[in-house]
Design a protein around this motif. Structure first.
Motif, mmCIF file in Angstrom:
data_model
loop_
_atom_site.group_PDB
_atom_site.id
_atom_site.type_symbol
_atom_site.label_atom_id
_atom_site.label_comp_id
_atom_site.label_asym_id
_atom_site.label_seq_id
_atom_site.Cartn_x
_atom_site.Cartn_y
_atom_site.Cartn_z
ATOM 1 N N LYS A 616 -1.506 2.969 15.004
ATOM 2 C CA LYS A 616 -0.227 1.886 15.104
ATOM 3 C C LYS A 616 0.754 2.257 13.959
ATOM 4 O O LYS A 616 0.428 2.272 12.718
ATOM 5 N N SER A 617 2.006 2.924 14.400
ATOM 6 C CA SER A 617 3.047 3.089 13.280
ATOM 7 C C SER A 617 3.276 2.106 12.327
ATOM 8 O O SER A 617 3.348 2.417 11.155
ATOM 9 N N GLU A 618 3.197 1.061 12.585
ATOM 10 C CA GLU A 618 3.570 -0.252 11.733
ATOM 11 C C GLU A 618 2.492 -0.385 10.573
ATOM 12 O O GLU A 618 2.518 -0.626 9.457
ATOM 13 N N ASN A 619 1.297 -0.027 10.985
ATOM 14 C CA ASN A 619 0.263 -0.113 10.172
ATOM 15 C C ASN A 619 -0.076 1.026 9.367
ATOM 16 O O ASN A 619 -0.454 1.168 8.087
ATOM 17 N N ILE A 620 0.304 2.281 9.746
ATOM 18 C CA ILE A 620 0.266 3.452 9.140
ATOM 19 C C ILE A 620 1.377 3.495 7.958
ATOM 20 O O ILE A 620 1.208 3.692 6.714
ATOM 21 N N LYS A 621 2.612 2.739 8.308
ATOM 22 C CA LYS A 621 3.577 2.698 7.366
ATOM 23 C C LYS A 621 3.169 1.557 6.189
ATOM 24 O O LYS A 621 3.267 1.881 5.153
ATOM 25 N N LYS A 622 2.558 0.479 6.543
ATOM 26 C CA LYS A 622 2.108 -0.440 5.520
ATOM 27 C C LYS A 622 1.001 -0.021 4.737
ATOM 28 O O LYS A 622 1.006 -0.140 3.490
ATOM 29 N N ALA A 623 0.110 0.836 5.183
ATOM 30 C CA ALA A 623 -0.864 1.468 4.264
ATOM 31 C C ALA A 623 -0.301 2.173 3.397
ATOM 32 O O ALA A 623 -0.642 2.233 2.209
ATOM 33 N N LEU A 624 0.505 3.084 3.781
ATOM 34 C CA LEU A 624 1.026 4.093 2.796
ATOM 35 C C LEU A 624 1.856 3.482 1.766
ATOM 36 O O LEU A 624 1.850 3.636 0.664
ATOM 37 N N ASP A 625 2.832 2.607 2.135
ATOM 38 C CA ASP A 625 3.730 1.984 1.215
ATOM 39 C C ASP A 625 2.835 0.993 0.148
ATOM 40 O O ASP A 625 3.453 0.939 -0.935
ATOM 41 N N SER A 626 2.006 0.013 0.908
ATOM 42 C CA SER A 626 1.460 -0.608 -0.240
ATOM 43 C C SER A 626 0.333 0.107 -0.983
ATOM 44 O O SER A 626 0.356 -0.256 -2.293
ATOM 45 N N GLU A 627 -0.093 1.252 -0.690
ATOM 46 C CA GLU A 627 -0.751 2.050 -1.805
ATOM 47 C C GLU A 627 0.286 2.429 -2.817
ATOM 48 O O GLU A 627 -0.142 2.364 -3.966
ATOM 49 N N PHE A 628 1.336 2.868 -2.369
ATOM 50 C CA PHE A 628 2.220 3.517 -3.334
ATOM 51 C C PHE A 628 2.747 2.392 -4.410
ATOM 52 O O PHE A 628 2.724 2.462 -5.576
ATOM 53 N N GLU A 629 3.191 1.125 -3.763
ATOM 54 C CA GLU A 629 3.404 -0.238 -4.579
ATOM 55 C C GLU A 629 2.343 -0.615 -5.719
ATOM 56 O O GLU A 629 2.571 -0.909 -6.653
ATOM 57 N N PHE A 630 1.053 -0.414 -5.184
ATOM 58 C CA PHE A 630 -0.015 -0.820 -5.904
ATOM 59 C C PHE A 630 -0.195 -0.091 -7.100
ATOM 60 O O PHE A 630 -0.296 -0.503 -8.228
ATOM 61 N N TYR A 631 -0.185 1.202 -6.945
ATOM 62 C CA TYR A 631 -0.176 2.190 -7.993
ATOM 63 C C TYR A 631 1.024 2.134 -9.051
ATOM 64 O O TYR A 631 0.809 2.175 -10.210
ATOM 65 N N ALA A 632 2.233 1.601 -8.618
ATOM 66 C CA ALA A 632 3.484 1.371 -9.339
ATOM 67 C C ALA A 632 3.008 0.420 -10.384
ATOM 68 O O ALA A 632 3.403 0.500 -11.561
ATOM 69 N N GLN A 633 2.145 -0.598 -9.688
ATOM 70 C CA GLN A 633 1.862 -1.634 -10.522
ATOM 71 C C GLN A 633 0.940 -1.298 -11.704
ATOM 72 O O GLN A 633 1.171 -1.726 -12.875
ATOM 73 N N ILE A 634 0.056 -0.665 -11.400
ATOM 74 C CA ILE A 634 -1.031 -0.137 -12.126
ATOM 75 C C ILE A 634 -0.432 0.935 -13.363
ATOM 76 O O ILE A 634 -0.964 0.598 -14.241
ATOM 77 N N PHE A 635 0.257 1.828 -13.131
ATOM 78 C CA PHE A 635 0.587 2.933 -13.615
ATOM 79 C C PHE A 635 2.180 2.297 -14.355
ATOM 80 O O PHE A 635 2.553 3.009 -15.071
ATOM 81 N N GLN A 636 2.686 1.184 -13.909
ATOM 82 C CA GLN A 636 3.619 0.839 -14.520
ATOM 83 C C GLN A 636 4.919 1.653 -14.553
ATOM 84 O O GLN A 636 5.647 2.183 -15.707
ATOM 85 N N PHE A 637 5.343 1.789 -13.281
ATOM 86 C CA PHE A 637 6.647 2.661 -13.022
ATOM 87 C C PHE A 637 7.366 1.736 -11.933
ATOM 88 O O PHE A 637 6.662 0.939 -11.310
ATOM 89 N N THR A 638 8.763 1.617 -11.878
ATOM 90 C CA THR A 638 9.284 1.206 -10.730
ATOM 91 C C THR A 638 9.899 2.079 -9.984
ATOM 92 O O THR A 638 10.466 3.282 -10.047
ATOM 93 N N PRO A 639 9.300 1.851 -8.527
ATOM 94 C CA PRO A 639 9.693 2.920 -7.463
ATOM 95 C C PRO A 639 11.252 2.849 -7.179
ATOM 96 O O PRO A 639 11.942 1.832 -7.627
#
Length: 644
Positions: A616-639
């Motif tokens: 489902k498109s909404e789930n593919i989108k959420k998985a991709l964006d959520s993983e990126f935001e997760f790494y942003a927090q861990i690696f300390q950069f601002t999207p």
């Protein structure tokens, strides 16, 4: 060009664009000069529809209330057949076979039962559809395994289903001779997977006076416990062709059935003409109208298209010049062939090739998103040293964005991707999912770890008894190699994978300290639970990857991340379909709970209505964006963007 921290670059490749412009291109068919394919649409809840192309116009064949998808082996494939203008297909919601002629509404052929069907062949001689049947009647009621068989279904009375072959654990690839009087098929037994060892059988197809269709004089042609046979096909002149890995590589062979011992190799090469049969209906070769073999093969991670004249084998393979590095799903009819073609800077497409003059056209593209090449990172095939003095392989994608460059002296974070399977391989076709990362300032390494296909049987067998070790070593060593080459930041390494790739990811994060973060997409964390609670097709897969269960239970425990959460010291994100039968959601939930108790950064995103993989498109989108935001927090950069 703007200078900004890696990871914070503003990208034109958004998740919204990816899911709104992308479709999944499935199995191809040719019939009467027209090309057909199965098209998966994330924007329609993952529905699959048969599409046709004729005179530069598209035709949507199946109506909106039908979803063309098989569930045999859970992974499906071989979900439709179109021949002489008649379409037969498996419908996902009720698992029945439907027949559709022209513009008429599909009519259900098979009765309501607990059976699933796939891999169809049409018998003109007897008016029957020959296919694989997977019967879940006793599996559902008594907890046993489904039974698989080869059946013939009357196309005038779908209640008339006759068993042609039974007794083996698995069947595949029923193929009728040109005269319709002989049938070839594959079978194999537990604990083998089809890439371990299969048997190729052939028999006479006869109907008795009482209307019973039978296979007489069945004969074993090739294969066995340690020889994998792939894609039997009949040539126009009645010879049986197949692919075998008897030399250590999946190569092409032909046999004259009047002398079964006379199996003729057609072109011995250190190349792969076969693929792991995760789904039904896979195809790497076919026959042109003039009898020549048109084939695709993989060598050193790249695909090639070629033709071979069976009457003049001394000429060898003649390469057909096409600009695609990834080729699959090849089908031929008359003067045309069609296939999936892609490259690292071009989205996969249905390609129709005119064999008379070599011209080709893209009939359908997986994504109509037009992106400036200045934002596209091309794949670089790399080799790197790994354990025991061996070499492993991967595709490296450097960060690329026309508007940004990294800060002076800084190196980009690296996302290592571990493909699923694990008996599979990554593709060199354009992946907008990968470009999503590279256009934001990440480097990506897509690893073909030991156990991957495309490099011969010896490489494929590296994982036997070593799953959770060899794959993890290769992913870690690939990352280290890029660090030593000065291409990535050794303090910002992440690893991500789905299914079996999720297991590799969790093992790397649990048993190694090379990565600071990772993401498991429907990944395995408890091998014992998988061995006890998975579907028939993979129920003995772990025998070769880990060891026999329960005899070697201790190995299962020692390689299951769930039992060693005390070793975890990094952040992990989990993405899980709640209707997943391959990897049940309770595995991810157990791991999440353990991480929460340790106070480690953890993200859990469950998806209602999703199975093994997200459609489902909404789930593919959420998985991709959520993983990126997760790494942003861990690696300390601002999207650059606020992601939803």
């Amino acid at each position: 060009m703007n200078t900004a921290p890696y990871g914070s670059w503003k990208s034109p490749i958004s998740s919204d664009l990816i899911v709104s412009s992308s479709i999944r291109l499935g199995a191809i068919a040719l019939d009467d000069g027209k090309v057909y394919w199965n098209e998966g649409r994330p924007t329609e809840g993952g529905r699959n529809v048969i599409m046709g192309y004729d005179d530069r116009s598209y035709i949507e064949i199946t109506p909106k209330d039908k979803n063309v998808r098989s569930q045999v082996h859970e992974y499906g494939g071989g979900e439709y057949l179109i021949e002489d203008g008649r379409l037969y297909f498996s419908n996902f919601s009720d698992r029945g076979i439907y027949r559709q002629v022209g513009d008429n509404a599909p009519q259900r052929l098979t009765p309501e039962n607990n059976c699933r069907y796939a891999d169809f062949a049409w018998s003109r001689n007897y008016g029957r559809l020959i296919c694989i049947c997977e019967d879940h009647t006793y599996a559902n009621s008594e907890g046993g395994e489904p039974t698989n068989s080869l059946v013939a279904i009357s196309t005038t009375n779908g209640e008339d289903i006759q068993v042609l072959a039974a007794g083996a654990d698995f069947y595949a690839s029923p193929r009728l001779s040109p005269q319709g009087d002989r049938l070839a098929w594959l079978s194999w037994q537990h604990p083998n997977m089809p890439w371990d060892g299969t048997e190729l059988w052939v028999g006479d197809l006869l109907e008795t006076g009482s209307g019973i269709l039978t296979i007489e004089n069945p004969q074993l042609v090739a294969g066995g416990f340690a020889e994998s046979i792939f894609q039997p096909e009949w040539s126009p002149d009645g010879k049986l062709y197949f692919v075998s890995d008897r030399t250590g590589w999946w190569n092409l062979y032909a046999v004259d059935l009047n002398e079964l011992s006379n199996i003729q190799p057609l072109c011995n090469m250190a190349a792969e003409f076969g693929m792991p049969q995760w789904v039904f209906g896979m195809s790497t070769y076919g026959f042109a109208g003039d009898g020549k073999v048109i084939c695709s093969y993989s060598q050193n991670g790249k695909s090639y298209l070629a033709k071979l004249d069976p009457q003049n084998l001394d000429r060898g393979l003649q390469i057909i010049d096409v600009p695609f590095t990834s080729i699959s799903g090849l089908k031929c009819q008359g003067d045309h062939c069609a296939f999936h073609g892609g490259a690292s800077t071009e989205a996969s497409a249905i390609v129709l090739l005119d064999l008379t003059n070599g011209t080709w056209q893209k009939v359908r593209v997986a994504s109509d998103l037009q992106i400036d090449p200045a934002y596209i990172s091309a794949a670089q095939a790399i080799e790197f040293p790994t354990e025991n003095g061996l070499t492993a392989y991967g595709l490296f994608y450097a960060p690329k964005n026309a508007d940004f460059q990294g800060e002076t002296h800084a190196k980009p974070p690296l996302l290592v991707k571990s493909h699923g399977g694990p008996t599979a391989a990554t593709s060199s076709s354009l992946s907008l999912g990968i470009q999503y990362w590279t256009s934001r300032g990440f480097a990506v390494l897509d690893v073909n770890y030991g156990g991957s296909t495309g490099y011969g049987r010896a490489y494929r067998d590296r994982l036997k008894g070593k799953w959770g070790i060899v794959d993890v070593d290769d992913c870690a060593n690939g990352a280290k190699f890029l660090v030593t080459q000065g291409l990535v930041d050794g303090d910002r390494l992440a690893i991500s994978g789905g299914s079996a790739g999720g297991y590799t990811t969790l093992c790397a994060l649990t048993f190694r300290d090379d990565f600071k973060a990772g993401a498991s997409h429907y990944g395995i964390c408890d091998l014992e639970a998988l061995a006890k609670d998975t579907h028939k097709f993979e129920s003995r897969y772990l025998d070769s990857l880990i060891g026999k269960y329960p005899e070697e239970k201790e190995i299962y425990i020692q390689r299951s991340p769930i039992h060693f959460t005390e070793k975890l010291s990094c952040a992990i994100a989990f993405f899980q379909g709640l209707e997943d039968r391959v990897v049940p959601p309770n595995q991810a939930e157990m791991m999440v709970e353990a991480l929460q108790k340790k106070g480690l950064p953890v993200l859990y995103v469950p998806f209602e209505g999703e199975q093994h993989g997200f459609r489902k498109s909404e789930n593919i989108k959420k998985a991709l964006d959520s993983e990126f935001e997760f790494y942003a927090q861990i690696f300390q950069f601002t999207p650059a963007d606020v992601l939803q």
